[in-house]
Design an enzyme around this catalytic site. Sequence first.
Site, mmCIF file in Angstrom:
data_model
loop_
_atom_site.group_PDB
_atom_site.id
_atom_site.type_symbol
_atom_site.label_atom_id
_atom_site.label_comp_id
_atom_site.label_asym_id
_atom_site.label_seq_id
_atom_site.Cartn_x
_atom_site.Cartn_y
_atom_site.Cartn_z
ATOM 1 N N GLY A 10 0.833 -1.214 0.000
ATOM 2 C CA GLY A 10 0.000 0.000 0.000
ATOM 3 C C GLY A 10 0.858 1.250 0.000
ATOM 4 O O GLY A 10 1.917 1.269 0.621
ATOM 5 N N ARG A 72 0.723 -5.033 -5.021
ATOM 6 C CA ARG A 72 0.794 -5.987 -3.908
ATOM 7 C C ARG A 72 1.360 -7.330 -4.382
ATOM 8 O O ARG A 72 1.089 -8.364 -3.776
ATOM 9 C CB ARG A 72 -0.583 -6.151 -3.268
ATOM 10 C CG ARG A 72 -1.067 -4.883 -2.556
ATOM 11 C CD ARG A 72 -1.825 -5.215 -1.303
ATOM 12 N NE ARG A 72 -2.334 -4.032 -0.604
ATOM 13 C CZ ARG A 72 -1.744 -3.506 0.462
ATOM 14 N NH1 ARG A 72 -0.638 -4.021 0.940
ATOM 15 N NH2 ARG A 72 -2.277 -2.459 1.061
ATOM 16 N N GLU A 73 2.127 -7.308 -5.464
ATOM 17 C CA GLU A 73 2.750 -8.537 -5.992
ATOM 18 C C GLU A 73 3.671 -9.160 -4.941
ATOM 19 O O GLU A 73 4.567 -8.506 -4.413
ATOM 20 C CB GLU A 73 3.558 -8.197 -7.256
ATOM 21 C CG GLU A 73 4.447 -9.324 -7.778
ATOM 22 C CD GLU A 73 3.660 -10.569 -8.218
ATOM 23 O OE1 GLU A 73 2.700 -10.412 -8.983
ATOM 24 O OE2 GLU A 73 4.017 -11.685 -7.789
ATOM 25 N N GLY A 107 6.119 -2.352 3.484
ATOM 26 C CA GLY A 107 5.668 -2.742 4.815
ATOM 27 C C GLY A 107 6.137 -4.142 5.180
ATOM 28 O O GLY A 107 7.124 -4.649 4.622
ATOM 29 N N ASP A 132 0.512 2.249 9.128
ATOM 30 C CA ASP A 132 0.078 1.421 10.260
ATOM 31 C C ASP A 132 1.063 1.404 11.435
ATOM 32 O O ASP A 132 0.692 1.029 12.542
ATOM 33 C CB ASP A 132 -0.161 -0.029 9.806
ATOM 34 C CG ASP A 132 -1.158 -0.132 8.669
ATOM 35 O OD1 ASP A 132 -1.999 0.780 8.546
ATOM 36 O OD2 ASP A 132 -1.096 -1.112 7.901
ATOM 37 N N ARG A 254 -23.817 7.674 15.063
ATOM 38 C CA ARG A 254 -23.436 7.730 13.645
ATOM 39 C C ARG A 254 -22.032 7.184 13.448
ATOM 40 O O ARG A 254 -21.185 7.278 14.325
ATOM 41 C CB ARG A 254 -23.481 9.167 13.137
ATOM 42 C CG ARG A 254 -24.869 9.788 13.123
ATOM 43 C CD ARG A 254 -25.676 9.276 11.934
ATOM 44 N NE ARG A 254 -26.888 10.046 11.745
ATOM 45 C CZ ARG A 254 -28.060 9.775 12.307
ATOM 46 N NH1 ARG A 254 -28.187 8.735 13.136
ATOM 47 N NH2 ARG A 254 -29.110 10.525 12.064
#
Length: 336
Positions: A10, A72-73, A107, A132, A254
């Site tokens: 990502g 994302r290979e 990552g 992240d 909500r």
Amino acid sequence: MKIGILSSGGDCPGINATIRGVGKTAMMHYGMDVIGIHSGFTGLLHNDIEILNERSLSGILNLGGTILGTSREKPFRKALDSDSEKPQIIYQNYKNLNLDCLVCIGGNGTQKTANKLSQLGINVIGIPKTIDNDIWGTDITFGFDTAVNIATEAIDRLHSTASSHKRVMVVEVMGHHAGWIALYAGMAGGADVILIPELGYDIDKVNKCILERAKRGKPYSIVVVAEGLKTPDQHHPSRFITQEIEKATGIETRDTILGYTQRGGNPSPFDRNLATRLGGHATELIANREFGKMVCMKDGKVSSLPLQEVAGKLKLVTENHDLILQGIRMGISFGW
Ligand code: F6P
């Protein structure tokens, strides 16, 4: 020396700053040639590359995303029989390009792949990136600070509408299996309840906290939910939490899912400098022929550690994190 650089997984703010950090240091300080590989490992499989020069690296420091593209290979994932040839194709293309090193920005998954490529005999350096903040071995990753800024601003904005309507606002933030963004943005945004996967939750305790706030004259609440929280709604835990709160408390509730806004756009100054420092250090390691490592931040200093140590591990929030302990002292609920 001739080096190749790719971004995989990502995207996140700061990747371009680190491409620039590696590229400019390599060309201007060490006199290296630099090849940009497009779309992560896909580019290495198909020889989709470009020669980088000072000009191609100009004006990208503050740019979000990645000028090289990403995918994302995962070349070592053997979903199909034919996939098993991918590592060999990558090895051959790396040799054909006469590369002395492959810089992999990514990552957890990318660092795992980088380690496998290193075991295959490719000279590799990993640079950790992700909003992240869950990469083991580094105190912080670039992208995280920017994402926390974006999520905090969103929570700030939800406060005024929550208060005007006397509603509960549940906001879902990213983070994959980790609760770092939820914890940092939740605390910075003054959330009343913060739910992260590492701690789990008891919905009755969450509802009790909200009702007690209402009794104390605070008819609105902000609940931050990390996307990795386990609930019956596997896609968006905030939806389940929202329904349960409204059902049990009778207070209008909500749901807001921040989604990809958290990883788009310009990196913060902190992330730009972090990415630049890591990029510079990565190039220094290459010049010293110290391969098979991931650059990292350790106690405020740029450092590195063997990819082998990093691969396959996750850095998660622990229950004794000082922000959690301080939050509890101030009456913030972490779901228990
Ligand atoms: O790792 C970054 C991240 O944005 C996570 O927070 C999120 O779970 C995931 O990527 C989304 O992945 P994709 O880009 O494949 O939708």
